[in-house]
Structures are given as structure tokens and as C-alpha cells.
Scaffold this active site. Structure first.
Site, PDB file in Angstrom:
ATOM      1  N   HIS A 156      36.945 -26.663 -44.001  1.00  0.00           N
ATOM      2  CA  HIS A 156      37.218 -25.275 -44.392  1.00  0.00           C
ATOM      3  C   HIS A 156      37.040 -24.295 -43.239  1.00  0.00           C
ATOM      4  CE1 HIS A 156      37.590 -25.800 -48.830  1.00  0.00           C
ATOM      5  NE2 HIS A 156      37.019 -26.948 -48.520  1.00  0.00           N
ATOM      6  N   ASP A 368      37.312 -17.391 -38.248  1.00  0.00           N
ATOM      7  CA  ASP A 368      37.255 -17.743 -39.663  1.00  0.00           C
ATOM      8  C   ASP A 368      38.285 -18.834 -39.909  1.00  0.00           C
ATOM      9  OD1 ASP A 368      36.375 -17.497 -42.298  1.00  0.00           O
ATOM     10  OD2 ASP A 368      36.467 -15.309 -42.233  1.00  0.00           O
TER      11      ASP A 368
HETATM   12  P1  ADQ Z   1      33.648 -18.185 -46.564  1.00  0.00           P
HETATM   13  O1  ADQ Z   1      33.097 -18.120 -45.183  1.00  0.00           O
HETATM   14  O2  ADQ Z   1      32.653 -18.023 -47.636  1.00  0.00           O
HETATM   15  O3  ADQ Z   1      34.464 -19.538 -46.840  1.00  0.00           O
HETATM   16  P2  ADQ Z   1      35.997 -16.560 -47.507  1.00  0.00           P
HETATM   17  O4  ADQ Z   1      37.195 -17.379 -47.315  1.00  0.00           O
HETATM   18  O5  ADQ Z   1      36.253 -15.127 -47.238  1.00  0.00           O
HETATM   19  O6  ADQ Z   1      34.760 -16.982 -46.616  1.00  0.00           O
HETATM   20  O7  ADQ Z   1      35.556 -16.762 -49.007  1.00  0.00           O
HETATM   21  C1  ADQ Z   1      34.581 -15.986 -49.578  1.00  0.00           C
HETATM   22  C2  ADQ Z   1      34.743 -15.974 -51.100  1.00  0.00           C
HETATM   23  O8  ADQ Z   1      33.574 -15.425 -51.663  1.00  0.00           O
HETATM   24  C3  ADQ Z   1      35.905 -15.086 -51.523  1.00  0.00           C
HETATM   25  O9  ADQ Z   1      36.536 -15.630 -52.643  1.00  0.00           O
HETATM   26  C4  ADQ Z   1      35.211 -13.760 -51.869  1.00  0.00           C
HETATM   27  O10 ADQ Z   1      35.859 -12.999 -52.851  1.00  0.00           O
HETATM   28  C5  ADQ Z   1      33.859 -14.233 -52.363  1.00  0.00           C
HETATM   29  N1  ADQ Z   1      32.824 -13.222 -52.038  1.00  0.00           N
HETATM   30  C6  ADQ Z   1      32.444 -12.805 -50.833  1.00  0.00           C
HETATM   31  N2  ADQ Z   1      31.499 -11.830 -50.940  1.00  0.00           N
HETATM   32  C7  ADQ Z   1      31.285 -11.642 -52.257  1.00  0.00           C
HETATM   33  C8  ADQ Z   1      30.453 -10.745 -53.022  1.00  0.00           C
HETATM   34  N3  ADQ Z   1      29.635  -9.827 -52.471  1.00  0.00           N
HETATM   35  N4  ADQ Z   1      30.504 -10.845 -54.348  1.00  0.00           N
HETATM   36  C9  ADQ Z   1      31.328 -11.751 -54.933  1.00  0.00           C
HETATM   37  N5  ADQ Z   1      32.135 -12.588 -54.279  1.00  0.00           N
HETATM   38  C10 ADQ Z   1      32.121 -12.539 -52.954  1.00  0.00           C
HETATM   39  C11 ADQ Z   1      34.772 -20.739 -46.105  1.00  0.00           C
HETATM   40  C12 ADQ Z   1      35.419 -20.505 -44.734  1.00  0.00           C
HETATM   41  C13 ADQ Z   1      36.665 -19.640 -44.860  1.00  0.00           C
HETATM   42  C14 ADQ Z   1      37.645 -20.277 -45.856  1.00  0.00           C
HETATM   43  C15 ADQ Z   1      36.940 -20.651 -47.148  1.00  0.00           C
HETATM   44  C16 ADQ Z   1      37.840 -21.448 -48.068  1.00  0.00           C
HETATM   45  O11 ADQ Z   1      34.488 -19.910 -43.845  1.00  0.00           O
HETATM   46  O12 ADQ Z   1      37.293 -19.448 -43.604  1.00  0.00           O
HETATM   47  O13 ADQ Z   1      38.684 -19.366 -46.133  1.00  0.00           O
HETATM   48  O14 ADQ Z   1      35.770 -21.420 -46.902  1.00  0.00           O
HETATM   49  O15 ADQ Z   1      38.396 -22.536 -47.420  1.00  0.00           O
END
Ligand code: ADQ
Length: 460
Positions: A156, A368
Site C-alpha cells: 500500500h 504517499d
Molecule cells: P494511509 O496512510 O492511512 O493509507 P490514505 O490513503 O489517505 O492514507 O487513507 C486514509 C483513510 O483514512 C482515508 O479513507 C481517510 O478518509 C481516513 N481518515 C483519515 N483521517 C481520518 C479522520 N480524522 N477521521 C476519519 N477517517 C480518517 C495507506 C497508504 C496510502 C494508501 C492507503 C490505501 O499510506 O498511500 O492510499 O494505504 O492503499
């Protein structure tokens, strides 16, 4: 039909795959429901004595199989090697790598221990899909137990350039372990290229490239395939959530306290890879460049702390508190706070509705794998009057969302300029950019990601 076995560090806390869980969890759970299967991983509990065994919970055709970790295993496998060594290295921060050989041994030990817990649950035609950097040695461990099933791996997070990976002690063993999988999935083409480059230049392996098919790799006596499978969201579902949430209390409060000012919004786990310090400075620079913007726009940054027991996370939290305090001290007025910095976790419908309110989605990670927030922000917009996405070139999502305003997150002036452009963008242009990105998100939703990966994993 063969069953699907999902293995991830944490098992998503879903019972019926409702909208409370994220797109990834729902997407994977949908496939599990279709074929039947098992979702196996750590329960999230840290125990003082070894667990008696796996906890099995049946939900229709899906079995959730979870197990606790003792403190030493948690410290070495999860907090240590996964989050203090691999995470910074894979996010291009070798300066933050902490390496301890006992933690590495613990990481391998826990992978073997987890594999031995899963093995008795497997049937000969099960297809096994392992997720993320915590579980790199998992296929090797299963193979050592005589498991011959198809085993795929999806990373990921980014796969780093060879020169960065070389800074992780034992990098060769890690790549050798990856070669025990049948299929490796990465978020983007540059990640695939970085892996292939290591295979050729450091591991002495050989590649066979095919148009529109995974690359074939021969290395460490193994043959495997690798390709990019950019993860998506369910845009229609996020849009519906956002629309339903419009009248909700949290959204009303934000609207009322803004008093017609514009809203820029960011949501991230509190992590040094997300570029929050640079983002705050870019927001400050906007006011330096154009005093007219003062008292006319606020940044809502939602960032719940994670991994608080890793030093680098404590440092970034302190730094952010200092920066937001400094910037607010410099510009705030009696009726206006430039940066609203909130540590809370919000329900998905609330977040989606807030995204829809925001004139600008500011998503500027330094690195990311993909960044789902960028995709959720675009999905949540009102197509008649959409906001503008400002997106880092170093998020995997930037390869697809080319109709966003793409920025370099280290260029503070450039980000401030992009913010000004976004805030002033005419409706026609906002609609055209949004339409293009929304269509793309629909064509490549989470089901497509999952189906493409599983198709290639099953193909011999
Ligand atoms: P993350 O580093 O966690 O994921 P991201 O892809 O942005 O980053 O996913 C975060 C998820 O958590 C999103 O669905 C977001 O809506 C939710 N989220 C974040 N902050 C929140 C909050 N305060 N309250 C509720 N929900 C919240 C890892 C990798 C990424 C990759 C994903 C999926 O680092 O690059 O996109 O996995 O593969």
C-alpha cells in the site's frame, strides 16, 4: 469457486461491511462475501501472556480470524521494524530509520508465527492475498510450512528507489522474501520500476516485460510477476454519503463559524510523510503574498495522532502544534482563526460532508503510496459547484488525477500560488476538472483494483 484468504496486519473492524468502514475494507470484504473465505490478522490487542489461540468469528460465508500479540512481539514486529525502520525507508526518509537487529528478528519471528497460525485453516485451492509492509516475509513463512497455494502481495505504500532501499540493513533478505510471492502488486508504475531496478541491479535477477501484462521476474531461484494496481474508492457511495450529510450538525457548525469565508480542508493521519508542516507554511505564505486573503479563508486540518509510541511521531506532533500556534498567533483576529487544527477521528459521513463544503482539498504528502483522501475529496464534491483539488506530485494519486492542481510539496511559494489559483478558479474550469477526475475514479473503483489483482494472481 476457490475461497479468498485475506491477510493484513489489522483486520478491519466490520461486521456487515457497512459504510462505517473505509473503501478498502468494504472492497475486500465484498469479494470475501462472494467467494467465502477468511480475513486473518492481529486483533489489535497487546497481551501480557501469549494468546490461547485464534478467535474465529463467522459472518455469513466470511470468517474473521484474529489473534493478539504479546508486548515483545508488538514492540519488535509492529512498533519497531515495521514502523520505525520500513515505514520511514519506504517513504524516502532514511534519516528517520531506526534499526535494531533484535527488532528485525522479531519481525521475521512474528511473520512465521502468524503463518503457522493461519496454515491449519487453509484448503488446497484457497487463494491467499497478503497486504502491506508488515508482512513481507509471510509467503516465505507459508512456503516453509509446505503451503503451495497461490499467494499474492499488495504494497500500500511506495516502493523506494534502490539507493534508498540499500539504507535498510538486511534489504536483500527482504527482497528475497518478496520473491516468494506469486504476484506483487504496487500502487504505481514508478513503484514497479523501482522494484525491478533492484532486481536487476542489486539481485542479479532477470525481467521479461509484456505490454499490458505483469512483468515476469526471475530472481533468488523464484519466478513471479509484478504490476501496478492503483487502489480506488467507490465514488458514487462517497458522493451519496456527502450529500446525505450536508444538513448534519458538524457541517452546520463549520458553515456558521466560517461566516461566508472560504474553506480549505485537509485530512491525514498525523504522520511525517504527509507534509503537514510545509502545508501550514504554504497557507501562511498565501497571506504574505496576498493580504486580501487574510480573514477570507480558513484551513481545517483534521489529523488524528497515530503510532504515538514511535519517537518521530511525537516530534512531528510537537512541531505541528508549534507551527499552527505561531501562524495563528501571527494572523488570527478576534473573529477569525486561520488554521483550525483538530486531532479527532470523524465518522466517514461527516468527513464526506465536510469535503463537499470545502472550496479546496489540500492534499500535499511528501510521499504517499496512493492517498485515498484525494480520491474521496473529488468524489464528495457537488458536480454543479465542485471544489478544487490541490495535490502533491509525490502522491500515487497524482498519476491518475492529472486534472488536479499538481504541486511540489517542498515548494512553499508554489503551493501558495496553487492555493490562490484554486480559490479564484472560475466555475467552468472547476466543473471540467472535476468531471474528468470523477469519470476516472468511477472507471477505476475499488472493485476494479481488487478484480484486476485477483485475476492476475489466479492466472498461471
Ligand atoms: P494511509 O496512510 O492511512 O493509507 P490514505 O490513503 O489517505 O492514507 O487513507 C486514509 C483513510 O483514512 C482515508 O479513507 C481517510 O478518509 C481516513 N481518515 C483519515 N483521517 C481520518 C479522520 N480524522 N477521521 C476519519 N477517517 C480518517 C495507506 C497508504 C496510502 C494508501 C492507503 C490505501 O499510506 O498511500 O492510499 O494505504 O492503499
Amino acid at each position: 469457486m476457490s475461497r479468498l484468504i485475506i491477510v493484513s496486519n489489522r483486520v478491519a473492524p466490520i461486521s456487515e461491511g457497512g459504510p462505517a468502514a473505509g473503501g478498502l475494507a468494504v472492497g475486500v470484504y465484498d469479494a470475501l462475501k462472494e467467494t467465502g473465505g477468511v480475513w486473518f490478522g492481529w486483533s489489535g490487542e497487546v497481551l501480557s501472556t501469549p494468546p490461547d489461540g485464534i478467535t474465529l468469528e463467522e459472518h455469513g460465508p466470511v470468517t474473521f480470524a484474529t489473534i493478539g500479540l504479546v508486548r515483545r512481539d508488538y514492540d519488535q514486529y509492529y512498533r519497531g521494524f515495521s514502523n520505525a525502520t520500513l515505514w520511514p525507508a519506504f517513504h524516502y526518509r532514511p534519516d528517520l530509520i531506526e534499526f535494531d537487529r533484535h527488532e528485525y528478528d522479531g519481525y521475521c519471528r512474528v511473520n512465521h508465527w502468524l503463518a503457522a497460525r493461519l496454515a491449519p485453516l487453509l484448503r488446497p485451492d484457497d487463494v491467499i492475498w497478503v497486504h502491506d509492509y508488515h508482512l513481507i516475509p509471510f509467503a516465505q513463512a507459508l512456503r516453509a510450512l509446505g503451503v503451495e497455494n497461490r499467494i499474492g502481495f499488495f504494497l500500500h505504500i511506495p516502493f523506494p528507489a534502490s539507493q534508498i532501499l540499500l539504507s535498510v540493513p538486511r534489504h536483500r533478505e527482504l527482497v528475497e522474501a518478496l520473491c516468494a510471492f506469486d504476484l506483487l502488486g504496487f500502487q504505481t508504475e514508478p513503484d514497479v520500476r523501482a522494484f525491478c531496478d533492484y532486481i536487476e541491479t542489486e539481485a542479479g535477477g532477470a525481467l521479461t516485460r509484456h505490454a499490458k501484462a505483469p512483468v515476469e521476474i526471475r530472481a533468488f531461484g523464484q519466478t513471479l510477476k509484478a504490476a501496478a494496481y492503483p487502489i480506488g474508492v467507490y465514488p458514487d457511495e462517497v458522493r451519496a454519503l456527502a450529500k446525505d450529510g450536508e444538513g448534519g450538525r458538524d457541517v452546520q457548525i463549520v458553515k456558521e463559524t466560517l461566516h461566508q469565508r472560504k474553506l480549505v480542508m485537509s485530512v491525514d493521519r498525523l504522520d511525517y510523510s504527509k507534509g503537514l508542516v510545509e502545508r501550514f507554511r504554504a497557507f501562511e505564505r498565501l497571506f504574505e503574498h496576498d493580504p486580501q486573503q487574510r480573514n477570507n479563508v480558513s484551513l481545517l486540518q483534521i489529523a488524528p495522532p497515530t503510532r504515538t509510541d514511535v519517537d518521530a511521531y511525537r516530534d512531528i506532533r510537537q512541531q505541528l502544534e508549534a507551527e499552527s500556534g505561531r501562524i495563528n498567533g501571527r494572523y488570527a483576529e478576534l473573529d477569525w482563526t486561520p488554521i483550525r487544527y483538530i486531532h479527532r477521528q470523524y465518522e466517514r459521513p461527516v468527513l464526506a460532508a465536510l469535503f463537499r463544503e470545502a472550496h479546496v482539498g489540500l492534499v500535499t504528502p511528501l510521499r504517499d503510496g496512493m492517498n485515498l483522501v484525494a480520491k474521496e475529496y473529488v468524489s464528495a464534491q457537488n458536480p454543479e459547484d465542485p471544489g478544487v483539488l490541490v495535490l502533491s506530485q509525490f502522491a500515487g494519486a497524482a498519476r491518475e488525477l492529472t486534472a488536479a492542481l499538481i504541486v511540489n510539496p517542498l515548494d512553499i511559494d508554489g503551493m501558495a500560488d496553487a492555493l490562490a489559483t484554486a480559490l479564484a478558479m472560475p466555475l467552468d474550469e472547476r466543473r471540467a476538472r472535476h468531471q474528468e477526475m470523477y469519470a476516472l475514479l468511477r472507471d477505476n473503483n475499488v472493485s476494479v483494483w481488487r478484480d484486476n489483482f485477483l485475476r492476475d494472481l489466479k492466472a498461471r
